[in-house]
Design a protein around this motif. Structure first.
Motif, mmCIF file in Angstrom:
data_model
loop_
_atom_site.group_PDB
_atom_site.id
_atom_site.type_symbol
_atom_site.label_atom_id
_atom_site.label_comp_id
_atom_site.label_asym_id
_atom_site.label_seq_id
_atom_site.Cartn_x
_atom_site.Cartn_y
_atom_site.Cartn_z
ATOM 1 N N LYS A 8 42.976 20.806 44.903
ATOM 2 C CA LYS A 8 42.208 20.494 43.158
ATOM 3 C C LYS A 8 42.838 21.704 42.576
ATOM 4 C CE LYS A 8 37.885 22.041 42.640
ATOM 5 N NZ LYS A 8 36.502 22.040 42.645
ATOM 6 N N ALA A 9 42.732 21.528 41.231
ATOM 7 C CA ALA A 9 43.125 22.493 40.362
ATOM 8 C C ALA A 9 42.471 23.797 40.520
ATOM 9 C CB ALA A 9 43.219 21.913 38.929
ATOM 10 N N ASN A 10 42.899 25.031 40.366
ATOM 11 C CA ASN A 10 42.049 26.257 40.355
ATOM 12 C C ASN A 10 41.344 26.611 41.788
ATOM 13 O OD1 ASN A 10 41.498 28.600 38.859
ATOM 14 N ND2 ASN A 10 39.769 27.546 37.842
ATOM 15 N N VAL A 11 41.988 26.273 42.824
ATOM 16 C CA VAL A 11 41.509 26.776 43.941
ATOM 17 C C VAL A 11 41.982 27.780 44.758
ATOM 18 C CG1 VAL A 11 40.416 24.335 44.469
ATOM 19 C CG2 VAL A 11 42.694 25.099 45.335
ATOM 20 N N GLY A 12 43.187 28.311 44.139
ATOM 21 C CA GLY A 12 43.948 29.512 44.749
ATOM 22 C C GLY A 12 44.967 28.999 45.410
ATOM 23 N N GLY A 28 45.821 32.077 37.271
ATOM 24 C CA GLY A 28 44.755 32.134 36.227
ATOM 25 C C GLY A 28 43.465 31.349 36.719
ATOM 26 N N ASN A 29 42.299 31.925 36.043
ATOM 27 C CA ASN A 29 41.175 30.956 36.401
ATOM 28 C C ASN A 29 40.630 29.970 35.707
ATOM 29 O OD1 ASN A 29 38.840 30.871 37.854
ATOM 30 N ND2 ASN A 29 37.489 32.281 36.855
ATOM 31 N N TYR A 30 41.829 28.963 35.566
ATOM 32 C CA TYR A 30 41.678 27.861 34.730
ATOM 33 C C TYR A 30 42.400 26.659 35.407
ATOM 34 C CZ TYR A 30 45.604 30.019 32.651
ATOM 35 O OH TYR A 30 46.862 30.613 32.609
ATOM 36 N N PHE A 32 45.196 23.956 36.253
ATOM 37 C CA PHE A 32 46.853 23.687 35.528
ATOM 38 C C PHE A 32 47.447 25.013 34.923
ATOM 39 C CE2 PHE A 32 44.179 19.601 34.795
ATOM 40 C CZ PHE A 32 44.710 19.058 36.111
ATOM 41 N N THR A 33 47.245 25.940 35.868
ATOM 42 C CA THR A 33 48.138 27.030 35.705
ATOM 43 C C THR A 33 49.401 26.907 36.097
ATOM 44 O OG1 THR A 33 46.076 28.469 36.015
ATOM 45 C CG2 THR A 33 48.278 29.732 36.149
ATOM 46 N N THR A 34 49.557 26.114 36.808
ATOM 47 C CA THR A 34 50.811 25.860 37.718
ATOM 48 C C THR A 34 51.204 24.397 37.279
ATOM 49 O OG1 THR A 34 50.375 27.140 39.727
ATOM 50 C CG2 THR A 34 52.367 25.721 39.811
ATOM 51 N N ALA A 225 36.900 32.716 50.580
ATOM 52 C CA ALA A 225 35.496 32.626 51.576
ATOM 53 C C ALA A 225 34.888 33.968 51.207
ATOM 54 C CB ALA A 225 36.169 32.779 53.224
ATOM 55 N N ASP A 226 35.512 35.039 50.752
ATOM 56 C CA ASP A 226 34.954 36.205 50.319
ATOM 57 C C ASP A 226 33.745 35.813 49.411
ATOM 58 O OD1 ASP A 226 37.508 35.678 48.940
ATOM 59 O OD2 ASP A 226 36.686 36.733 47.487
ATOM 60 N N LEU A 227 33.896 35.003 48.484
ATOM 61 C CA LEU A 227 32.835 34.603 47.447
ATOM 62 C C LEU A 227 31.766 33.647 48.209
ATOM 63 C CD1 LEU A 227 34.691 33.956 44.219
ATOM 64 C CD2 LEU A 227 33.417 36.106 44.833
HETATM 65 N N1 LIG Z 1 37.601 35.702 44.790
HETATM 66 C C1 LIG Z 1 38.651 34.852 45.268
HETATM 67 N N2 LIG Z 1 39.296 34.418 44.289
HETATM 68 C C2 LIG Z 1 40.365 33.865 44.722
HETATM 69 C C3 LIG Z 1 40.927 33.647 45.718
HETATM 70 N N3 LIG Z 1 41.965 32.894 45.756
HETATM 71 C C4 LIG Z 1 42.403 32.595 44.416
HETATM 72 N N4 LIG Z 1 41.341 33.330 43.804
HETATM 73 C C5 LIG Z 1 41.222 33.290 42.169
HETATM 74 O O1 LIG Z 1 41.106 31.971 41.783
HETATM 75 C C6 LIG Z 1 41.583 31.639 40.367
HETATM 76 C C7 LIG Z 1 42.704 30.380 40.467
HETATM 77 O O2 LIG Z 1 43.849 30.910 41.396
HETATM 78 P P1 LIG Z 1 45.305 30.264 41.371
HETATM 79 O O3 LIG Z 1 46.112 30.734 42.466
HETATM 80 O O4 LIG Z 1 45.966 30.294 40.102
HETATM 81 O O5 LIG Z 1 44.787 28.814 41.654
HETATM 82 P P2 LIG Z 1 45.713 27.408 41.749
HETATM 83 O O6 LIG Z 1 45.189 26.486 42.704
HETATM 84 O O7 LIG Z 1 47.155 27.750 41.827
HETATM 85 O O8 LIG Z 1 45.390 26.786 40.383
HETATM 86 P P3 LIG Z 1 46.155 25.674 39.590
HETATM 87 O O9 LIG Z 1 47.825 26.134 39.431
HETATM 88 O O10 LIG Z 1 45.823 25.831 38.065
HETATM 89 O O11 LIG Z 1 46.004 24.438 40.010
HETATM 90 C C8 LIG Z 1 42.287 32.954 40.005
HETATM 91 O O12 LIG Z 1 41.119 33.671 39.270
HETATM 92 C C9 LIG Z 1 42.387 33.919 41.487
HETATM 93 O O13 LIG Z 1 42.344 35.029 41.180
HETATM 94 C C10 LIG Z 1 40.201 34.332 46.881
HETATM 95 O O14 LIG Z 1 40.718 34.047 48.118
HETATM 96 N N5 LIG Z 1 39.013 34.587 46.471
#
Ligand SMILES: Nc1nc2c(ncn2[C@@H]2O[C@H](COP(=O)(O)OP(=O)(O)OP(=O)(O)O)[C@@H](O)[C@H]2O)c(=O)[nH]1
Ligand SMILES: [Mg+2]
Length: 396
Positions: A8-12, A28-30, A32-34, A225-227
């Protein structure tokens, strides 16, 4: 060998990618960063063959007998429900991830993002919904590929210009699907016995779901998992391969290790601060937080997920080609210069083919450096084998 990150978008996903490859990409915490994919190199860890021979060697890929073997990894755009109908960035992620042999499905198990990937307070979204919808989108993508040309395929079969197996395999050739895989699924589902003109919608769904699972297997990285307040949610994920993760913790640890603040090897369950006096209060606070996370989840899970994807989901083995089976070296005297990842069941001739097509073409025999025995081209290799290829043709 290619690992794809899916989710999913924004999962890390990009955080996982950055940590695994030690490169900087947009995070980024939103949602479709990528948009454009990030391609990089990470490593699996395995026991180096030097251990078997009781030797030490100078190779930056061997750390005290632990061998790092490079693997390509791709980070792609995120998904939202309805991607197969064009929602969000549509199926862009799938088009970019088509070369992947295995996918690491990154899930926000802390429930800090809603179904569209928008930030929400931790625990307010059910991650199990994400596991389901992402898999569904992935299966739908397979289905669309087949349905797009279904009528054409039926015509080819009727006119006998292609068999069912050939016709289906051709539609999925861009994804690296092989005829035997299509054949196996037709047998397994019993659909090989049914005329394709009589396949129902459910038959097609069953077929593509099984084909997707077989050709693009998935490992779940239960991330953030930390959160996560209640880790027992992870046990409710009904998948065979699940690894608990904190990509952000791994990202931080690797960064700190790179600049010499700490001693940490990826996959370790602890780290050591190199020099307390050089650490500023913010760094100390961040590292203390990671320490608490490691107490909770043991390791950050990033290295474990990569290893598990390659060795347990894909069941690959590591083989060491050498040119001198007594010195275990190449012709320049470098000991155990190369480690290759091959699918289980690969033969000595397959190994030759991964080095150079000519080596396989002129293959005569090979030598197993552990037993010093001569082996034939169809001899099945084992994990940790050290092999010299004898070929009538040199490399190009
Ligand atoms: N606490 C915590 N935050 C995380 C972790 N992994 C990612 N994040 C945060 O989650 C947000 C999204 O991270 P991205 O790595 O940009 O997520 P993505 O899945 O690539 O997002 P899109 O490219 O938008 O789909 C950021 O604010 C990260 O700092 C984690 O393991 N723990
Ligand atoms: Mg991203």
């Amino acid at each position: 060998m290619f690992i794809g990150l899916l989710g999913k978008a924004n999962v890390g996903k990009s955080t996982f990618f950055s940590a695994a490859t030690e490169t900087t990409v947009a995070i980024g915490n939103y949602p479709f960063t990528t948009i454009e994919p990030n391609v990089g190199v990470t490593h699996v860890k395995t026991k180096c063959a030097c251990k078997h021979f009781g030797i030490t060697h100078q190779n930056p890929s061997c750390l005290d007998g632990v061998r790092l073997v490079p693997v390509k990894i791709i980070d792609v755009a995120g998904l939202v429900p309805g991607a197969h109908e064009g929602k969000g960035l549509g199926n862009k992620f799938l088009d970019d991830a088509r070369q992947a042999d295995v996918l690491i499905h990154v899930v926000d198990v802390a429930g800090t993002t809603d179904i569209q990937g928008q930030p929400v307070p931790p625990g307010t979204h059910n991650p199990l919904e994400d596991v389901e919808f992402v898999e569904n989108e992935f299966n739908q993508w397979f289905k669309q590929i087949l349905m797009r040309e279904w009528q054409k395929l039926l015509k080819e079969i009727l006119q006998k210009t292609a068999t069912l197996v050939e016709g289906i395999t051709r539609r999925f050739s861009g994804l690296g699907v092989k005829e035997f895989e299509v054949s196996d699924i037709l047998k397994e589902t019993g659909l090989g016995m049914k005329k394709p003109t009589e396949w129902s919608e459910d038959d097609i769904t069953l077929f593509v779901t099984k084909l997707r699972k077989k050709t693009k297997p998935v490992l779940i990285a239960a991330n953030k998992a930390d959160l996560c307040k209640d880790l027992s949610i992870i046990d409710k994920i009904k998948e065979n391969h699940v690894v608990t993760c904190s990509a952000e913790s791994e990202f931080l640890l690797r960064k700190a290790a790179k600049v010499g603040l700490i001693k940490y090897i990826s996959g370790d369950s602890s780290f050591v601060i190199s020099n307390e006096s050089t650490i500023n209060p913010q760094q100390k606070q961040a590292l203390d937080l990671v320490k608490t996370v490691l107490t909770k989840i043991h390791t950050t899970g990033v290295q474990e997920a990569i290893n598990h994807a390659v060795f347990d989901v894909l069941k690959f083995i590591t083989v060491y080609p050498v040119e001198d089976e007594t010195k275990l070296s190449n012709k320049d005297g470098v000991v155990l210069p190369d480690a290759r990842l091959l699918p289980v069941g690969s033969t000595a001739k397959d190994l030759a083919g991964t080095i150079h097509a000519d080596l396989a073409k002129g293959f005569l025999h090979a030598i197993d450096a552990k037993t010093k025995q001569r082996i034939s081209g169809d001899h099945t290799l084992k994990d940790g084998d050290v092999i010299k290829i004898i070929s009538a043709m040199s490399r190009g």
